[in-house]
Design a protein around this motif. Structure first.
Motif, mmCIF file in Angstrom:
data_model
loop_
_atom_site.group_PDB
_atom_site.id
_atom_site.type_symbol
_atom_site.label_atom_id
_atom_site.label_comp_id
_atom_site.label_asym_id
_atom_site.label_seq_id
_atom_site.Cartn_x
_atom_site.Cartn_y
_atom_site.Cartn_z
ATOM 1 N N ASP A 293 -13.394 6.885 27.492
ATOM 2 C CA ASP A 293 -12.799 6.450 28.745
ATOM 3 C C ASP A 293 -12.209 7.682 29.445
ATOM 4 O O ASP A 293 -12.357 8.807 28.978
ATOM 5 C CB ASP A 293 -11.740 5.362 28.518
ATOM 6 N N GLU A 294 -11.535 7.481 30.552
ATOM 7 C CA GLU A 294 -11.031 8.608 31.346
ATOM 8 C C GLU A 294 -9.879 9.350 30.668
ATOM 9 O O GLU A 294 -9.541 10.466 31.064
ATOM 10 C CB GLU A 294 -10.560 8.105 32.717
ATOM 11 N N PHE A 295 -9.290 8.771 29.653
ATOM 12 C CA PHE A 295 -8.066 9.331 29.100
ATOM 13 C C PHE A 295 -8.311 10.010 27.747
ATOM 14 O O PHE A 295 -7.514 9.870 26.824
ATOM 15 C CB PHE A 295 -7.009 8.234 28.966
ATOM 16 N N PHE A 296 -9.393 10.744 27.649
ATOM 17 C CA PHE A 296 -9.697 11.405 26.385
ATOM 18 C C PHE A 296 -8.848 12.676 26.220
ATOM 19 O O PHE A 296 -8.359 13.263 27.184
ATOM 20 C CB PHE A 296 -11.187 11.737 26.271
ATOM 21 N N GLN A 297 -8.702 13.075 24.974
ATOM 22 C CA GLN A 297 -7.891 14.251 24.631
ATOM 23 C C GLN A 297 -8.803 15.379 24.152
ATOM 24 O O GLN A 297 -9.655 15.184 23.287
ATOM 25 C CB GLN A 297 -6.880 13.890 23.539
ATOM 26 N N GLN A 298 -8.609 16.582 24.703
ATOM 27 C CA GLN A 298 -9.388 17.741 24.289
ATOM 28 C C GLN A 298 -8.635 18.566 23.247
ATOM 29 O O GLN A 298 -7.399 18.608 23.238
ATOM 30 C CB GLN A 298 -9.702 18.643 25.491
ATOM 31 N N SER A 299 -9.405 19.237 22.406
ATOM 32 C CA SER A 299 -8.815 20.117 21.408
ATOM 33 C C SER A 299 -8.423 21.448 22.044
ATOM 34 O O SER A 299 -8.802 21.749 23.185
ATOM 35 C CB SER A 299 -9.825 20.374 20.286
ATOM 36 N N GLU A 300 -7.675 22.239 21.306
ATOM 37 C CA GLU A 300 -7.464 23.624 21.705
ATOM 38 C C GLU A 300 -8.801 24.360 21.610
ATOM 39 O O GLU A 300 -9.667 23.978 20.819
ATOM 40 C CB GLU A 300 -6.439 24.289 20.786
ATOM 41 N N PRO A 301 -9.014 25.407 22.410
ATOM 42 C CA PRO A 301 -10.308 26.108 22.385
ATOM 43 C C PRO A 301 -10.623 26.693 21.009
ATOM 44 O O PRO A 301 -9.750 27.245 20.335
ATOM 45 C CB PRO A 301 -10.119 27.222 23.420
ATOM 46 N N ILE A 302 -11.856 26.535 20.613
ATOM 47 C CA ILE A 302 -12.366 27.146 19.386
ATOM 48 C C ILE A 302 -13.258 28.317 19.792
ATOM 49 O O ILE A 302 -14.162 28.161 20.615
ATOM 50 C CB ILE A 302 -13.164 26.126 18.552
ATOM 51 N N TYR A 303 -12.998 29.471 19.197
ATOM 52 C CA TYR A 303 -13.783 30.659 19.540
ATOM 53 C C TYR A 303 -15.014 30.732 18.639
ATOM 54 O O TYR A 303 -14.975 30.333 17.461
ATOM 55 C CB TYR A 303 -12.929 31.919 19.403
ATOM 56 N N CYS A 304 -16.104 31.202 19.206
ATOM 57 C CA CYS A 304 -17.385 31.202 18.504
ATOM 58 C C CYS A 304 -17.517 32.402 17.572
ATOM 59 O O CYS A 304 -17.030 33.499 17.862
ATOM 60 C CB CYS A 304 -18.539 31.216 19.514
ATOM 61 N N SER A 305 -18.203 32.157 16.467
ATOM 62 C CA SER A 305 -18.507 33.214 15.511
ATOM 63 C C SER A 305 -19.774 32.837 14.771
ATOM 64 O O SER A 305 -20.298 31.724 14.931
ATOM 65 C CB SER A 305 -17.346 33.407 14.522
ATOM 66 N N PHE A 306 -20.265 33.727 13.938
ATOM 67 C CA PHE A 306 -21.511 33.471 13.209
ATOM 68 C C PHE A 306 -21.394 32.231 12.333
ATOM 69 O O PHE A 306 -22.302 31.407 12.276
ATOM 70 C CB PHE A 306 -21.875 34.700 12.366
ATOM 71 N N ASP A 307 -20.261 32.084 11.648
ATOM 72 C CA ASP A 307 -20.015 30.911 10.804
ATOM 73 C C ASP A 307 -18.768 30.206 11.325
ATOM 74 O O ASP A 307 -17.643 30.669 11.133
ATOM 75 C CB ASP A 307 -19.826 31.336 9.345
ATOM 76 N N MET A 308 -18.967 29.077 11.982
ATOM 77 C CA MET A 308 -17.866 28.315 12.573
ATOM 78 C C MET A 308 -17.555 27.053 11.786
ATOM 79 O O MET A 308 -16.828 26.171 12.258
ATOM 80 C CB MET A 308 -18.213 27.933 14.018
ATOM 81 N N SER A 309 -18.102 26.937 10.603
ATOM 82 C CA SER A 309 -18.032 25.670 9.876
ATOM 83 C C SER A 309 -16.596 25.223 9.619
ATOM 84 O O SER A 309 -16.257 24.048 9.823
ATOM 85 C CB SER A 309 -18.803 25.771 8.554
ATOM 86 N N ASP A 310 -15.723 26.154 9.187
ATOM 87 C CA ASP A 310 -14.349 25.759 8.885
ATOM 88 C C ASP A 310 -13.632 25.265 10.129
ATOM 89 O O ASP A 310 -12.943 24.234 10.107
ATOM 90 C CB ASP A 310 -13.588 26.945 8.274
ATOM 91 N N GLU A 311 -13.795 26.010 11.235
ATOM 92 C CA GLU A 311 -13.119 25.631 12.477
ATOM 93 C C GLU A 311 -13.601 24.279 12.997
ATOM 94 O O GLU A 311 -12.804 23.446 13.455
ATOM 95 C CB GLU A 311 -13.348 26.700 13.551
ATOM 96 N N LEU A 312 -14.910 24.049 12.927
ATOM 97 C CA LEU A 312 -15.449 22.788 13.439
ATOM 98 C C LEU A 312 -15.047 21.610 12.556
ATOM 99 O O LEU A 312 -14.731 20.528 13.054
ATOM 100 C CB LEU A 312 -16.973 22.880 13.544
ATOM 101 N N LEU A 313 -15.051 21.807 11.242
ATOM 102 C CA LEU A 313 -14.651 20.733 10.338
ATOM 103 C C LEU A 313 -13.167 20.401 10.498
ATOM 104 O O LEU A 313 -12.767 19.231 10.419
ATOM 105 C CB LEU A 313 -14.968 21.127 8.892
ATOM 106 N N GLU A 314 -12.350 21.414 10.757
ATOM 107 C CA GLU A 314 -10.933 21.164 11.005
ATOM 108 C C GLU A 314 -10.749 20.385 12.310
ATOM 109 O O GLU A 314 -9.922 19.473 12.391
ATOM 110 C CB GLU A 314 -10.178 22.494 11.078
#
Length: 393
Positions: A293-314
């Motif tokens: 809906d219109e009232f969704f919440q965004q995360s803080e920005p995640i910076y890209c790297s070769f292996d982002m698995s930990d950041e994305l899973l968190e």
């Protein structure tokens, strides 16, 4: 629409060492006969026999440099045959999934695949096609590449996904997710076909898609185990559920189309009323749709790297409804594309770099948000987002 052209061509006496397209050009009477059978049966849209007439498919026969001329000539023959009987029949130039896999998981740059589709699409247009159809697609990546390539011609494009009984393709692409992505990217109609599934087995899939459609729904149902009349009667139920364009899938011959045309003449379309969800924000990855809906919440920005698995899973564990990805360079876009499959929430790209943002949207296999905080000139930001079906928020 018409029926299963490939099924009819497969029954012709084509030598195994010769491409069907080259053989058909040397036997134009076969194209004329096939096209006119469908026109006489009542088809209002007839597809060209060019599904594998692109340079990648023809390379195995050493014909890749003749790909454009082959597609153009096959289209011209189809146009001539159909319009000799009915000048109002629409000719759909047909393309199909390429036997190539796009980076980052394949070896072929995504833009190279887009360009192969574009080359064939222009040849089909020059041959007289009035619209284009990306038929029996098996992955969202190829659906996106076909749309991005074909829409350069400014012809309308229909996308038809080849799904299993569960509504996913053999490569795991979700039907509703593909609808959301394809219609946002510019497809003018979207639908499905399914080998071995008669029309009654496709009702649930049409019902799943109908509330989220902004474009006509297409169904090309298999006709392998029913009489023509039984098949056509079952197909008419799909109109009631929201499908607008019906045609024959696997095994459908002109006789099936004739029975379907008869059903269409007696069907009362004024009684069809589909309730569409106009308030939900529809987003998607390759394997799943997301509804906000219109009232969704965004995360803080995640910076890209070769292996982002930990950041994305968190990020998956947070209360955020949408994951914000900071994209500063084209390399960031590539790195995220390699890691995006681990994420099961919608994505929003935040960037101050036009080239990086466009690369991120190009390589992301889904529909994304573009963060309005991106430090890019407003009109440019709108143009980039619109070109890839993204939503600015």
């Amino acid at each position: 629409m018409d029926g299963d052209t490939a099924f009819k061509i497969a029954k012709m006496a084509i030598p195994s060492d010769q491409s069907a397209e080259e053989w058909l050009l040397n036997h134009p009477q076969e194209i004329e006969s096939l096209a006119q059978q469908y026109v006489n049966a009542g088809s209002q849209i007839v597809c060209t026999p060019t599904a594998t007439a692109d340079r990648q498919h023809l390379k195995k026969y050493g014909l890749e440099e003749k790909a454009s001329s082959i597609s153009k000539e096959l289209t011209q023959l189809t146009v001539q045959a159909c319009h000799a009987l009915d000048p109002h029949v629409l000719i759909a130039g047909s393309v199909s999934p390429l036997e190539l896999y796009a980076q980052p998981f394949g070896e072929t740059p995504f833009l190279d695949i887009v360009n192969i589709y574009a080359e064939q699409a222009f040849a089909l247009k020059w041959g007289g096609a009035q619209l284009l159809i990306a038929d029996r697609m098996t992955s969202l990546s190829h659906c996106r590449a076909a749309i991005l390539g074909c829409k350069q011609t400014e012809l309308p494009i229909i996308v038809v996904l080849d799904v299993e009984a569960d509504g996913e393709t053999s490569l795991g692409c979700d039907l509703v997710a593909a609808l959301i992505v394809c219609q946002s990217l510019g497809a003018r109609a979207f639908g499905l076909t399914c080998r071995g599934a008669d029309p009654t087995h496709l009702i649930q899939h049409v019902e799943e898609m109908a509330p989220y459609t902004e474009i006509p729904l297409v169904v090309k149902a298999a006709a392998e185990n029913q009489s023509c009349e039984e098949w056509a009667k079952a197909m008419s139920v799909l109109w009631e559920k929201g499908a607008s364009i019906l045609g024959g899938g696997y095994g459908a011959a002109p006789e099936h189309v004739r029975a379907l045309a008869q059903e269409m003449r007696s069907f009362d379309f004024s009684k069809v009323h589909i309730t569409r969800d106009m308030d939900t924000i529809c987003m998607a990855g390759e394997t799943e749709p997301y509804f906000l809906d219109e009232f969704f919440q965004q995360s803080e920005p995640i910076y890209c790297s070769f292996d982002m698995s930990d950041e994305l899973l968190e990020a998956e564990e947070t209360e955020a409804n949408v994951i914000t990805i900071q994209v500063d360079t084209s390399e960031d876009a590539y790195n995220f594309a390699e890691n995006a499959h681990m994420l099961h929430k919608p994505v929003s790209f935040l960037s101050d770099n036009e080239e990086a943002l466009e690369m991120a949207l190009l390589m992301f296999n889904g529909r994304a948000f573009v963060d309005s905080r991106s430090n890019i000139e407003e009109e440019t930001l709108k143009d980039i987002a619109f070109g890839y079906g993204a939503i600015i928020r």
